[in-house]
Each structure stands twice: as structure tokens, then as C-alpha cells.
Design a protein around this motif. Structure first.
Motif, PDB file in Angstrom:
ATOM      1  N   ALA A   1      13.697   3.120   0.419  1.00 41.67           N
ATOM      2  CA  ALA A   1      13.351   3.490   1.796  1.00 41.67           C
ATOM      3  C   ALA A   1      11.861   3.281   2.068  1.00 41.67           C
ATOM      4  N   VAL A   2      11.021   3.598   1.095  1.00 45.83           N
ATOM      5  CA  VAL A   2       9.576   3.395   1.270  1.00 45.83           C
ATOM      6  C   VAL A   2       9.267   1.920   1.534  1.00 45.83           C
ATOM      7  N   ALA A   3       9.995   1.045   0.844  1.00 45.94           N
ATOM      8  CA  ALA A   3       9.764  -0.389   1.000  1.00 45.94           C
ATOM      9  C   ALA A   3      10.309  -0.944   2.310  1.00 45.94           C
ATOM     10  N   LEU A   4      11.225  -0.219   2.947  1.00 44.06           N
ATOM     11  CA  LEU A   4      11.887  -0.744   4.145  1.00 44.06           C
ATOM     12  C   LEU A   4      11.571   0.017   5.424  1.00 44.06           C
ATOM     13  N   THR A   5      10.909   1.161   5.346  1.00 40.70           N
ATOM     14  CA  THR A   5      10.703   2.016   6.507  1.00 40.70           C
ATOM     15  C   THR A   5      10.011   1.283   7.653  1.00 40.70           C
TER      16      THR A   5
ATOM     17  N   THR B   1       0.842  -1.199   0.000  1.00 41.30           N
ATOM     18  CA  THR B   1       0.000   0.000   0.000  1.00 41.30           C
ATOM     19  C   THR B   1       0.876   1.247   0.000  1.00 41.30           C
ATOM     20  N   ASP B   2       1.922   1.226   0.827  1.00 41.09           N
ATOM     21  CA  ASP B   2       2.857   2.357   0.870  1.00 41.09           C
ATOM     22  C   ASP B   2       3.544   2.552  -0.483  1.00 41.09           C
ATOM     23  N   LEU B   3       3.977   1.438  -1.085  1.00 43.42           N
ATOM     24  CA  LEU B   3       4.654   1.524  -2.379  1.00 43.42           C
ATOM     25  C   LEU B   3       3.718   2.037  -3.472  1.00 43.42           C
ATOM     26  N   ALA B   4       2.462   1.587  -3.455  1.00 32.18           N
ATOM     27  CA  ALA B   4       1.506   2.023  -4.474  1.00 32.18           C
ATOM     28  C   ALA B   4       1.255   3.519  -4.368  1.00 32.18           C
TER      29      ALA B   4
ATOM     30  N   LEU C   1      10.322  -3.004  -7.541  1.00 31.36           N
ATOM     31  CA  LEU C   1       9.398  -2.489  -6.516  1.00 31.36           C
ATOM     32  C   LEU C   1       8.271  -1.684  -7.163  1.00 31.36           C
ATOM     33  N   LEU C   2       8.614  -0.865  -8.148  1.00 39.25           N
ATOM     34  CA  LEU C   2       7.605  -0.051  -8.827  1.00 39.25           C
ATOM     35  C   LEU C   2       6.735  -0.910  -9.743  1.00 39.25           C
ATOM     36  N   TYR C   3       7.328  -1.912 -10.362  1.00 41.29           N
ATOM     37  CA  TYR C   3       6.602  -2.836 -11.243  1.00 41.29           C
ATOM     38  C   TYR C   3       5.489  -3.537 -10.473  1.00 41.29           C
ATOM     39  N   ARG C   4       5.787  -3.935  -9.249  1.00 36.71           N
ATOM     40  CA  ARG C   4       4.826  -4.693  -8.427  1.00 36.71           C
ATOM     41  C   ARG C   4       3.539  -3.918  -8.190  1.00 36.71           C
ATOM     42  N   VAL C   5       3.621  -2.613  -8.109  1.00 41.03           N
ATOM     43  CA  VAL C   5       2.432  -1.809  -7.798  1.00 41.03           C
ATOM     44  C   VAL C   5       1.980  -0.993  -9.003  1.00 41.03           C
ATOM     45  N   SER C   6       2.403  -1.406 -10.191  1.00 38.61           N
ATOM     46  CA  SER C   6       2.049  -0.717 -11.423  1.00 38.61           C
ATOM     47  C   SER C   6       1.394  -1.712 -12.372  1.00 38.61           C
ATOM     48  N   HIS C   7       1.010  -1.242 -13.562  1.00 36.02           N
ATOM     49  CA  HIS C   7       0.554  -2.129 -14.629  1.00 36.02           C
ATOM     50  C   HIS C   7       1.413  -1.958 -15.878  1.00 36.02           C
TER      51      HIS C   7
END
Length: 388
Positions: free
Chosen positions: A224-228, A152-155, A195-201
Motif C-alpha cells: 500500500a505504501v508503494a501504491l498510495t 522516499t515513502d518506502l524508505a 520493495l524493501l530491498y530497493r530502499v535498504s542495504h
């Protein structure tokens, strides 16, 4: 499956209407397909009539399954260690989908009960396994806050970070091949792009092109967003499993992807299901001149799904038919690439994943001819309809 959030509402009626329309065209196309396939592939004298009829019916269902929605339930059996089961339950309990959280609770509950002893009951045995299977696991398995929030954070971050790049609009992606073998690239760029691919199309290639032009700070901010929120005992998300020599970006129908998804000697990064990529049209439908009814049904369903999405995103997700496409990243070594290409291209398989497996072999051979000659895949042009 009907999401709890729409039970008893007007939206539930719309939802059932979409599923009914898919069911009607599913039944409508089956008999004409059986007739067409029977005429195209007459029964050989050596084949028993009942075996032939079952085989032809199965091939017809290979086509009509494109109309089945994700809401259709299926049975899944697994043999698993307690350690792996614990991780699975945690992942399910942390899911954004209520259905998966419910399954996680059911698995947890089953661990604190004695296992079923069906064989013992059939044989009249009174003594059996009367102890709980995994009482400790059932007490301590719980949702993981990090797993529940990281995507959710990554998206949310990706929506802003990729704004203005054109990656949020499908009409800017250009022509997308069913299989793309990505050029080797920097591990940092790979991690950020994944990381961006996972929350994109968007296609991986397009995302990677944007990431390569980013500053070091932009890349560090994404990581950092993925690990915070990661705790001291939380594993890294699988998007960090980088460094594999072969990265394939695959765009294929959901039904075929469900078969490809069974491979476990590789890393798979699946994007969320969507109708944005359009749908596949099975070749037998075109050959039988039945594709008009199919296209009309799928176009109508896609429009209905877009309207349903505005009211309830979860219901819209479950209404997507298997014929619509999903994008998934497959990262692997050469041994797994050879294994998938060989196994999934065999004549007994469904043409959808046979084609993908063959394209994997072709892409690999173009890039690395000396390795490609050792991949013993079967061309999808070689068919044997009556072999199962």
C-alpha cells in the motif's frame, strides 16, 4: 562534478580534498602497475610495440579505475525512440539527484531545437533538418509526482518496519557471497521483499526471511505504501515485475556493476550507492605488492565519506570510489542468464564482471544441473591479458 549545494562552502574544500587524494594515488599506482604487468606479460614477437604498450596501459587502468569516484563525468550516447525518451525524461525530472533533473531539462530543451547536422556541415550542405525534433514532447514532458515520492515513502516506511530485525546493521548480515541465487518463493513475498530491498542495504535473502514471517496485513501495508500515491496513468514501479525464474542477488564493485548494468533483457533492482559494503582489492595490486597503498587510501576515503555524509549526503555519494561495492538484484529467465554468463565471462572482459558471470553459471548449475550444462561460460582462471 560538484553538487550545487556545496559550491563556495567549506564543505566544497573537503569534497575536493577527497577527490584529490584519490587522484594522487590513482597516478601513483599507474606506472608501477605498468612495470609489473610488462614483466609478467612480455611482448610477444608478433605484437607491435605500440599496440602492446596501449594494451598494458589499458590493463593498468583496469586496476586504477577502482579509485575513480562517482563524481567523474562520462559520455553516454544512446539511440532511442521518442516514446522511450519521453519516459526517460520523466524519470530524470523526477529524480532525487539535482544532476539528473538537470540532464532531464537539457534533454527536454534539445527536443524543441532542430537536431545537429554535423555531416551536413562538414559537407557544406546549406539545407538540413531545420524543424524541432520533438516539440510536443518538450511541451508536455514533466516530473512525475508519484515517481518523485514513492521511494522516499518506502524508505521512511522501511526504516520503521525493519526496526529491531537487525537488517539496518551490516555487522548482523553475516558473510555475504558475491552472487546468491535465491530459492523460488511466493510472488507476494517476492514483491514485498523487493520493495524493501530497493530502499535498504541488506541482502535480499535476509529481507525475505523477515518478510516470510510477517502477517498478511504487514505485507499488504508495504504494498500500500508503494501504491498510495499512484495515479491512474502511472505505471507500476519495476519492483513489481516479479515472477522471474532466476533471481540473483549480486554484490560487486561499482565499476564492474556499471558494465553488468548494460543488460536490458532482465529486471535490475539496484540499491543506493554506499561505503557500507566495503571495497574490492584488485588481484594485480596484491600480486604486485601495491595493495597496501590502495587499502590505506580507500580506508582513509571511507572515513572521510562518513564525515562528509553528516554535512551533505549528496556530496558524500559522489565521493564514493568505483572500488566500493554495490548490491543489485538481477531477475531473469534462463535465456538471459545463459547470455550474461557466456558474454560477460569472456577473456576480453574485466575480471570483476567475469567473476560474477562465472558465479552466476555455477550457482545456476548447482540448482539446475540439466540447464547449467548448456551455459558455455569461460572460467576466470583462463586469462589472456594481451587480448582486448
Amino acid at each position: 562534478y560538484v553538487p550545487d549545494a556545496i559550491h563556495g562552502s567549506e564543505t566544497e574544500g573537503t569534497y575536493h580534498g577527497i577527490l584529490r587524494s584519490l587522484g594522487e594515488i590513482y597516478r601513483l599506482l599507474h606506472e608501477p602497475l605498468v612495470t609489473y604487468l610488462s614483466e609478467r606479460e612480455p611482448r610477444p614477437p608478433s605484437m607491435k610495440p605500440d599496440t602492446y604498450q596501449r594494451t598494458i596501459a589499458a590493463r593498468a587502468f583496469d586496476v586504477t579505475r577502482y579509485l575513480l569516484p562517482l563524481a567523474c563525468k562520462t559520455n553516454v550516447g544512446q539511440v532511442v525512440s521518442i516514446r522511450t525518451l519521453e519516459k526517460q525524461i520523466t524519470r530524470l525530472l523526477s529524480s532525487q539527484l539535482p544532476e539528473l533533473r538537470m540532464i532531464g531539462e537539457d534533454l527536454k530543451d534539445a527536443c524543441q531545437r532542430p537536431p545537429m547536422n554535423v555531416w551536413g556541415e562538414l559537407c557544406g550542405q546549406t539545407a538540413g533538418l531545420n524543424e524541432p525534433m520533438a516539440p510536443t514532447l518538450s511541451r508536455y514532458a514533466r516530473a512525475n509526482d508519484y515517481q518523485a515520492t514513492v521511494y522516499t515513502d518506502l524508505a521512511r516506511y522501511a526504516k520503521e518496519a525493519l526496526r529491531g530485525t537487525g537488517l539496518d546493521h551490516a555487522d548482523t548480515w553475516g558473510t555475504c557471497d558475491p552472487v546468491e541465487l535465491i530459492d523460488p518463493h511466493d510472488p507476494i513475498d517476492e514483491t514485498v521483499a523487493t520493495l524493501l530491498y530497493r530502499v535498504s542495504h541488506a541482502p535480499y535473502r535476509r529481507i525475505l526471511g523477515v518478510v516470510r514471517d510477517w502477517t498478511e496485513k504487514q505485507k499488504q501495508d508495504t504494498i500500500a505504501v508503494a501504491l498510495t500515491r499512484r495515479g491512474s496513468y502511472d505505471e507500476l514501479p519495476k519492483e513489481f515485475r516479479s515472477g522471474y525464474a532466476f533471481t540473483f542477488d549480486v554484490l560487486m564493485d561499482i565499476g564492474g556493476w556499471r558494465d553488468m548494468h548494460r543488460h536490458r533483457r532482465c529486471q535490475q533492482i539496484q540499491q543506493n550507492f554506499t561505503a557500507a559494503h566495503g571495497y574490492d582489492v584488485p588481484a594485480p595490486l596484491i600480486e604486485a605488492r601495491l595493495d597496501g597503498e590502495y587499502r590505506q587510501a580507500m580506508d582513509a576515503v571511507r572515513a572521510d565519506i562518513e564525515q562528509l555524509k553528516k554535512v551533505n549526503g549528496e556530496a558524500a555519494l559522489y565521493a564514493i570510489p568505483f572500488g566500493f561495492k554495490v548490491r543489485c538484484l538481477f531477475k531473469m529467465d534462463f535465456a538471459e542468464a545463459e547470455y550474461i554468463a557466456k558474454l560477460r565471462s569472456g577473456v576480453k572482459g574485466h575480471w570483476s564482471y567475469r567473476n560474477i558471470a562465472w558465479l552466476m553459471k555455477e550457482k545456476l548449475t548447482q540448482r539446475y544441473p540439466m540447464l547449467g550444462v548448456h551455459v558455455q561460460a569461460t572460467s576466470p582462471d583462463i586469462e589472456d591479458t594481451l587480448t582486448r
